[in-house]
Enzyme design. Sequence first.
Site, PDB file in Angstrom:
ATOM      1  N   GLY A  52      13.021  17.667  42.315  1.00  0.00           N
ATOM      2  CA  GLY A  52      12.680  16.916  40.788  1.00  0.00           C
ATOM      3  C   GLY A  52      10.790  17.164  40.936  1.00  0.00           C
ATOM      4  O   GLY A  52      10.505  16.562  42.433  1.00  0.00           O
ATOM      5  N   ASP A 104       7.717  21.099  35.494  1.00  0.00           N
ATOM      6  CA  ASP A 104       7.801  21.642  37.038  1.00  0.00           C
ATOM      7  C   ASP A 104       6.433  21.899  37.341  1.00  0.00           C
ATOM      8  O   ASP A 104       5.746  21.665  38.291  1.00  0.00           O
ATOM      9  CB  ASP A 104       8.513  22.620  37.918  1.00  0.00           C
ATOM     10  CG  ASP A 104      10.195  21.992  37.381  1.00  0.00           C
ATOM     11  OD1 ASP A 104      10.552  21.574  36.657  1.00  0.00           O
ATOM     12  OD2 ASP A 104      10.870  21.760  39.000  1.00  0.00           O
TER      13      ASP A 104
END
Lengths: 341, 341
Positions: free
Chosen positions: A56, A233
């Site tokens: 993450g 991301d």
Amino acid sequence: VVSDPTHQDPIPPTIEWRQGRVRLIDQRALPGELRFVECASVDDLCDAISTMAVRGAPALGAAGAFGVALAARTLSDDANVRAAARRLGGARPTAINLTWGVDRALEAWERGGADAALAEAERIAAADVAGNRAIGEHGAGLVPQSARVLTHCNAGSLATVGYGTALGVVRAAHEAGKRPRAWVGETRPVLQGARLTAWELDRLGIPVTLIADAMAGSLMASGDVDVVVVGADRIAANGDVANKIGTYPLAVLAREHGVPFVVAAPTSTIDLDTPTGSAIPVEERPPDEVAVVAGERIAPTGVAAANRAFDVTPARLVTAIVTERGVLRPPYEDALRTAST
Amino acid sequence: VVSDPTHQDPIPPTIEWRQGRVRLIDQRALPGELRFVECASVDDLCDAISTMAVRGAPALGAAGAFGVALAARTLSDDANVRAAARRLGGARPTAINLTWGVDRALEAWERGGADAALAEAERIAAADVAGNRAIGEHGAGLVPQSARVLTHCNAGSLATVGYGTALGVVRAAHEAGKRPRAWVGETRPVLQGARLTAWELDRLGIPVTLIADAMAGSLMASGDVDVVVVGADRIAANGDVANKIGTYPLAVLAREHGVPFVVAAPTSTIDLDTPTGSAIPVEERPPDEVAVVAGERIAPTGVAAANRAFDVTPARLVTAIVTERGVLRPPYEDALRTAST
């Protein structure tokens, strides 16, 4: 690290500094088991990052910073600390937050040594949770009453230090009494949606229904999705968004069906040095992540598999980008520059 | 049953009549093991159909017909034969071929008894293989030299009595020296792409690369797909196509990227009594097909899962429909009526 003292968070911090070690929730063991990995060295932490014990983008930012703090504490030579920082920054290529966190802690270390690096990492971690709560508050306005929210992968507490980005938006809407329900794509090949997002929403008491990723089109066609909310991301300067593989098809389908497509991410995810999505490096992960599930090979031995970990959604398909500083709307170029400086 | 005597087919017949029993390749055991199920009763066969030991619309057509032959042989009372035919026809709801095969064999039985039912089933099986070879020949013209073909689920030999429909097109292009390569979506939740299509293409010597279903968008965006070829479970009178869940997103993505989207199916898949895709019944299968993979639960216990087995692709996204009678082009309404009568 989770800062709200008024209630016990049902999800522990993803990453924290404990007695000279970096303690992580081991995300490979969920949902079966909530267990922790204690990293005493940079090698331990690089291994945890590359095997996705921690993953993450925002969590990787904090991991990178704590990793530099660990290097500063455990390595004697300055050159070794800088080499360790480079190793950490290169452990995964797509999430810009990782190098961002590494660079911030390294700068602090250059100025003030090991204690300064740790203090910077702690600041990053605390700011992440506070920022995610702000993302949630800003983003909740984009979630209608009783909305059926489709999300993908995990952009929840586990993808951050705490609270979550895309799931932070759903959670804030839930806390505001809006009664959202979630569709969660399982997110092959690593199944972060099934394993992590379903686990988080279940713990938070938010109704969740798991689907195969390929069912999203059918759900939109039958009018069962009110909004798509995902994380990121890396966000290029023009608003193109790299996120978990499978995000781009959701954006195309959302446009086809007039469903808003919302990206929730901290400003640390914005990379003004990357002009467009085509310049974002997309990680290829091992083929066996696709070909082997739960220890069982699902394809004939010897058959090739391709495993791009991310795809890029062009800015024109993104309805809004929610950051801790507010909701950005197209055109994104100026808005992103302002938000990230 | 595979009719070409000049070479040994590397894939045995999916279904055949052997000594009073219906013998099926047990598709649940592939790719690990090539084994067979012998059905001695209609109950055995209904179980094989509902558990997907045999699946694929054209194969289900033959299974339905052989099932009626089995009923006619094993059941003493005419009312029991008719009841067995109804049970067979209802074992799965979406593929129209199943009731088509049942009805044809039942009509033969009404006219000529058990031997006539079996003869009709054998005719359906032989015609299926011959029809698929014709589909392949017609469809190969839509596959460019060295094409990178994306397919989904299994519309191969295993979805038919032999040779395949969508894979028949790829196979015919291969046999014509066009050197196609295939991307295969794994096809969650039951993984027919990974388990069956990859196995078939590998046996046929056609280069194949497995992908997570959600990677198709990225592949099209990077220009790595020249044509999408899929099968169909039912084609409505207007050309809307029901096929495995995940087909519709591929069609939307193909349109977005200017990639031809080709459906290959025998005319028995055309249902003129269903005016549009919205009238096609879409089977909901058990949630644990999604939540449990290779015996391991991938989501927290108690989390709901939705499992629509099919989706509907609107005719406007379909570039061509390849049948054994030729290649149909839009508008489909008249072309489908002509082809299926």
